[in-house]
Design a protein around this motif. Structure first.
Motif, PDB file in Angstrom:
ATOM      1  N   LEU A  45       0.816  -1.213   0.000  1.00 46.92           N
ATOM      2  CA  LEU A  45       0.000   0.000   0.000  1.00 46.92           C
ATOM      3  C   LEU A  45       0.853   1.268   0.000  1.00 46.92           C
ATOM      4  N   ALA A  46       2.008   1.188   0.588  1.00 45.58           N
ATOM      5  CA  ALA A  46       2.845   2.381   0.677  1.00 45.58           C
ATOM      6  C   ALA A  46       3.250   2.900  -0.696  1.00 45.58           C
ATOM      7  N   SER A  47       3.385   1.974  -1.669  1.00 43.12           N
ATOM      8  CA  SER A  47       3.810   2.392  -3.004  1.00 43.12           C
ATOM      9  C   SER A  47       2.695   2.238  -4.029  1.00 43.12           C
ATOM     10  N   LEU A  48       1.459   2.039  -3.566  1.00 40.36           N
ATOM     11  CA  LEU A  48       0.367   1.785  -4.496  1.00 40.36           C
ATOM     12  C   LEU A  48       0.083   2.989  -5.385  1.00 40.36           C
ATOM     13  N   ASP A  49       0.101   4.194  -4.827  1.00 41.79           N
ATOM     14  CA  ASP A  49      -0.189   5.385  -5.627  1.00 41.79           C
ATOM     15  C   ASP A  49       0.775   5.506  -6.794  1.00 41.79           C
ATOM     16  N   GLU A  50       2.054   5.273  -6.503  1.00 43.64           N
ATOM     17  CA  GLU A  50       3.059   5.372  -7.558  1.00 43.64           C
ATOM     18  C   GLU A  50       2.839   4.302  -8.616  1.00 43.64           C
ATOM     19  N   ALA A  51       2.521   3.076  -8.149  1.00 42.47           N
ATOM     20  CA  ALA A  51       2.329   1.978  -9.097  1.00 42.47           C
ATOM     21  C   ALA A  51       1.136   2.217  -9.999  1.00 42.47           C
ATOM     22  N   LEU A  52       0.020   2.687  -9.421  1.00 43.16           N
ATOM     23  CA  LEU A  52      -1.179   2.919 -10.224  1.00 43.16           C
ATOM     24  C   LEU A  52      -1.028   4.121 -11.136  1.00 43.16           C
ATOM     25  N   GLY A  53      -0.078   5.004 -10.816  1.00 41.65           N
ATOM     26  CA  GLY A  53       0.115   6.175 -11.652  1.00 41.65           C
ATOM     27  C   GLY A  53       0.881   5.893 -12.924  1.00 41.65           C
ATOM     28  N   ARG A  54       1.527   4.727 -12.987  1.00 41.07           N
ATOM     29  CA  ARG A  54       2.273   4.409 -14.196  1.00 41.07           C
ATOM     30  C   ARG A  54       1.354   3.805 -15.237  1.00 41.07           C
ATOM     31  N   GLU A  55       1.632   4.129 -16.491  1.00 46.44           N
ATOM     32  CA  GLU A  55       0.785   3.623 -17.565  1.00 46.44           C
ATOM     33  C   GLU A  55       0.920   2.116 -17.725  1.00 46.44           C
ATOM     34  N   ASP A  56       2.120   1.592 -17.386  1.00 41.04           N
ATOM     35  CA  ASP A  56       2.348   0.159 -17.576  1.00 41.04           C
ATOM     36  C   ASP A  56       2.070  -0.643 -16.314  1.00 41.04           C
ATOM     37  N   ALA A  57       1.405   0.000 -15.338  1.00 43.35           N
ATOM     38  CA  ALA A  57       1.166  -0.688 -14.066  1.00 43.35           C
ATOM     39  C   ALA A  57       0.274  -1.905 -14.261  1.00 43.35           C
ATOM     40  N   GLN A  58       0.711  -3.033 -13.668  1.00 40.55           N
ATOM     41  CA  GLN A  58      -0.062  -4.265 -13.709  1.00 40.55           C
ATOM     42  C   GLN A  58       0.043  -4.963 -12.363  1.00 40.55           C
ATOM     43  N   LEU A  59      -0.980  -5.706 -12.028  1.00 35.05           N
ATOM     44  CA  LEU A  59      -0.945  -6.504 -10.810  1.00 35.05           C
ATOM     45  C   LEU A  59      -0.372  -7.869 -11.154  1.00 35.05           C
ATOM     46  N   ARG A  60       0.824  -8.117 -10.666  1.00 37.57           N
ATOM     47  CA  ARG A  60       1.507  -9.360 -10.998  1.00 37.57           C
ATOM     48  C   ARG A  60       1.968 -10.046  -9.717  1.00 37.57           C
ATOM     49  N   PRO A  61       2.076 -11.370  -9.766  1.00 38.47           N
ATOM     50  CA  PRO A  61       2.675 -12.049  -8.622  1.00 38.47           C
ATOM     51  C   PRO A  61       4.142 -11.674  -8.521  1.00 38.47           C
ATOM     52  N   SER A  62       4.715 -11.750  -7.334  1.00 39.54           N
ATOM     53  CA  SER A  62       6.144 -11.475  -7.217  1.00 39.54           C
ATOM     54  C   SER A  62       6.895 -12.538  -8.008  1.00 39.54           C
ATOM     55  N   PRO A  63       8.046 -12.182  -8.573  1.00 37.74           N
ATOM     56  CA  PRO A  63       8.812 -13.162  -9.355  1.00 37.74           C
ATOM     57  C   PRO A  63       9.102 -14.432  -8.566  1.00 37.74           C
ATOM     58  N   TRP A  64       9.422 -14.263  -7.276  1.00 39.72           N
ATOM     59  CA  TRP A  64       9.760 -15.436  -6.441  1.00 39.72           C
ATOM     60  C   TRP A  64       8.572 -16.376  -6.327  1.00 39.72           C
ATOM     61  N   GLU A  65       7.381 -15.816  -6.085  1.00 40.94           N
ATOM     62  CA  GLU A  65       6.183 -16.644  -5.940  1.00 40.94           C
ATOM     63  C   GLU A  65       5.799 -17.292  -7.260  1.00 40.94           C
ATOM     64  N   GLU A  66       6.004 -16.588  -8.354  1.00 39.34           N
ATOM     65  CA  GLU A  66       5.671 -17.145  -9.668  1.00 39.34           C
ATOM     66  C   GLU A  66       6.536 -18.364  -9.964  1.00 39.34           C
ATOM     67  N   VAL A  67       7.807 -18.276  -9.646  1.00 38.53           N
ATOM     68  CA  VAL A  67       8.717 -19.406  -9.876  1.00 38.53           C
ATOM     69  C   VAL A  67       8.381 -20.552  -8.923  1.00 38.53           C
ATOM     70  N   ARG A  68       8.081 -20.206  -7.670  1.00 36.99           N
ATOM     71  CA  ARG A  68       7.714 -21.240  -6.706  1.00 36.99           C
ATOM     72  C   ARG A  68       6.505 -22.029  -7.193  1.00 36.99           C
ATOM     73  N   ASP A  69       5.510 -21.320  -7.723  1.00 32.25           N
ATOM     74  CA  ASP A  69       4.308 -21.990  -8.209  1.00 32.25           C
ATOM     75  C   ASP A  69       4.601 -22.828  -9.449  1.00 32.25           C
ATOM     76  N   PHE A  70       5.543 -22.376 -10.283  1.00 27.76           N
ATOM     77  CA  PHE A  70       5.930 -23.146 -11.472  1.00 27.76           C
ATOM     78  C   PHE A  70       6.422 -24.531 -11.065  1.00 27.76           C
ATOM     79  N   PHE A  71       7.354 -24.588 -10.131  1.00 25.80           N
ATOM     80  CA  PHE A  71       7.876 -25.883  -9.682  1.00 25.80           C
ATOM     81  C   PHE A  71       6.806 -26.662  -8.914  1.00 25.80           C
TER      82      PHE A  71
END
Length: 466
Positions: free
Chosen positions: A125-151
């Protein structure tokens, strides 16, 4: 005893899709009617014995896979996600979750991805305003969690990489050992290998083609890191092809996964599949004997045992977990029905936590989860020294276990009493989804239970579960 009916509609559809057959053609090859196949694929009818035999005879399909798959882990993951207070009392019943996991696994994964996105957004939440202000902002899983789920959803078994590592080990058999073979292989590629009193375990200079390994690291760690570098240099095309199929959402996730695949190759080369499986069965999964035979650490052996899920040549389905002293799970995998909490620590009643109090010992535990499944669990502490005075000591505990049905295959099960129900300690996954009403270690109430508060009565817990 009544035979349990087999509902495997999603797996049946997956088999047909992989074969590129229409329902009509698939039904003809299985010698069943089109309506009957349709009912089986939609879990309206169980898979018949005739169909199971036809799958094996007509297509050479490993029919044991019909009773496995992602359903149990999807149910476990959904239950944990739905334990989030944001859902309140709107959480579906367990029966509905099982239907979703069996009939609509893609929907279940989409729901989990959505919840992960929400969770990460909530935590940032602390950085949500900045993230939503970017045109390329997307809600993505963290890279670590994405890889964990892959395996996690590959059953921690990557066939192409595992077989490549096995071939590499076979070609290296002319050398005295896999360590010498790795150094020779790197040398042929123009890479010099040095052992220095350096802090990083492995450091590679691409320009100078120089690999520096820490002389402080144990021999098995040095061998493992040598093989990681062999994979990154000699198996780069294979690793990239595997990553292309995974379609990670970020470059960071792809980079983490590539290192994970290189680590997988290293472990599989040190402990090649068939030789290791044969040795595991011969020694009845004695971790210390396997460690000595393959020049690997006990942790490496335990982790490798949890990956032996090659179709047609599967080993005992194990769960493997590593926790730190705070109880945080740092490594996890389960080829069993037992799944681990995605958020928070492991159940405090599990013997893996007691391993810190008993260094140098293998602790055995008979345990039962709330779903009635019984396990045998082995735990021990793992201390990792920095190699010199003043260096910090890293302490972990690992646990390896399986369903008690496989206990006869484990030397650690000898002389244990499986006949007494009281011998099995009750353990759970996460307090929020554990349904046990009597637990002296409960930290928070379960989501699906009503609380009864009596100001005049104080027991171990400040409430009763109805």
């Amino acid at each position: 005893m009544a035979t349990q009916k087999l509902y495997a509609g999603a797996k049946l559809r997956d088999v047909r899709t992989r074969l590129g057959l229409t329902q009509k053609d698939f039904a003809a090859k299985l010698s069943v009617s089109l309506p009957y196949l349709n009912q089986m694929e939609n879990n309206n009818r169980p898979v018949s014995t005739t169909v199971v035999l036809a799958l094996a005879q007509e297509f050479g399909f490993d029919v044991t896979e019909l009773g496995q798959g992602d359903a149990e882990r999807l149910v476990s993951d959904m239950r944990e996600a739905l334990a989030d207070p944001v859902f309140g009392e709107a959480a579906p019943q367990l029966a509905d979750l099982r239907l979703t996991a069996s009939n609509a696994p893609a929907f279940a994964r989409a729901f989990l991805a959505l919840h992960r996105a929400y969770k990460q957004t909530h935590e940032r939440l602390a950085s949500l305003d900045e993230a939503l202000g970017r045109e390329d902002a997307q809600l993505r899983p963290s890279p670590w969690e994405e890889v964990r789920d892959f395996f996690h959803y590959c059953d921690n078994y990557i066939d192409a990489v595992d077989r490549a590592a096995e071939r590499y080990a076979q070609l290296s058999a002319t050398e005295p050992d896999i360590r010498t073979a790795a150094i020779a292989r790197l040398s042929r590629q123009g890479v010099s290998v040095k052992f220095n009193q350096t802090t990083p375990m492995r450091s590679y200079d691409h320009d100078r083609k120089e690999l520096i390994l820490s002389a402080y690291a144990p021999v098995e760690t040095q061998t493992f890191q040598l093989l990681v570098q062999v994979a990154l240099l000699g198996q780069n095309q294979l690793l990239d092809a595997t990553l292309d199929l995974a379609r990670f959402q970020s470059d960071e996730a792809r980079s983490i996964a590539k290192l994970g695949l290189a680590n997988y190759f290293a472990g599989a080369a040190m402990m090649p599949y068939k030789d290791f499986l044969d040795a595991a069965q011969e020694t009845r999964h004695d971790l210390e004997l396997l460690s000595a035979r393959f020049g690997s650490s006990v942790e490496q052996v335990a982790h490798r045992l949890s990956t032996l899920q090659r179709p047609g040549a599967k080993g005992v389905p194990f769960f493997f977990v590593r926790v730190d002293q705070a109880g945080t799970i740092t490594k996890r995998h389960s080829a069993t029905r037992l799944q681990f909490a995605r958020f928070g620590g492991a159940c405090p009643l599990w013997n893996v936590h007691r391993a810190f109090e008993n260094p140098g010992q293998f602790l055995r535990q008979l345990a039962e989860t709330p779903d009635g499944v019984r396990y045998i669990s082995l735990a021990c502490d793992v201390s990792k020294t920095g190699g010199h005075f003043g260096a910090p000591m890293r302490r972990y505990a690992i646990a390896l276990g399986c369903d008690v049905r496989h206990a006869a295959a484990l030397v650690y099960a000898d002389d244990m009493d499986f006949t007494r129900a009281s011998a099995f300690e009750p353990i759970g996954i996460s307090c929020r989804i554990c349904e046990r009403t009597h637990c002296h270690q409960r930290s928070v109430p379960p989501l699906e239970k009503r609380l009864s508060i009596d100001p005049s009565l104080r027991s171990v817990l400040p409430y009763r579960l109805d």
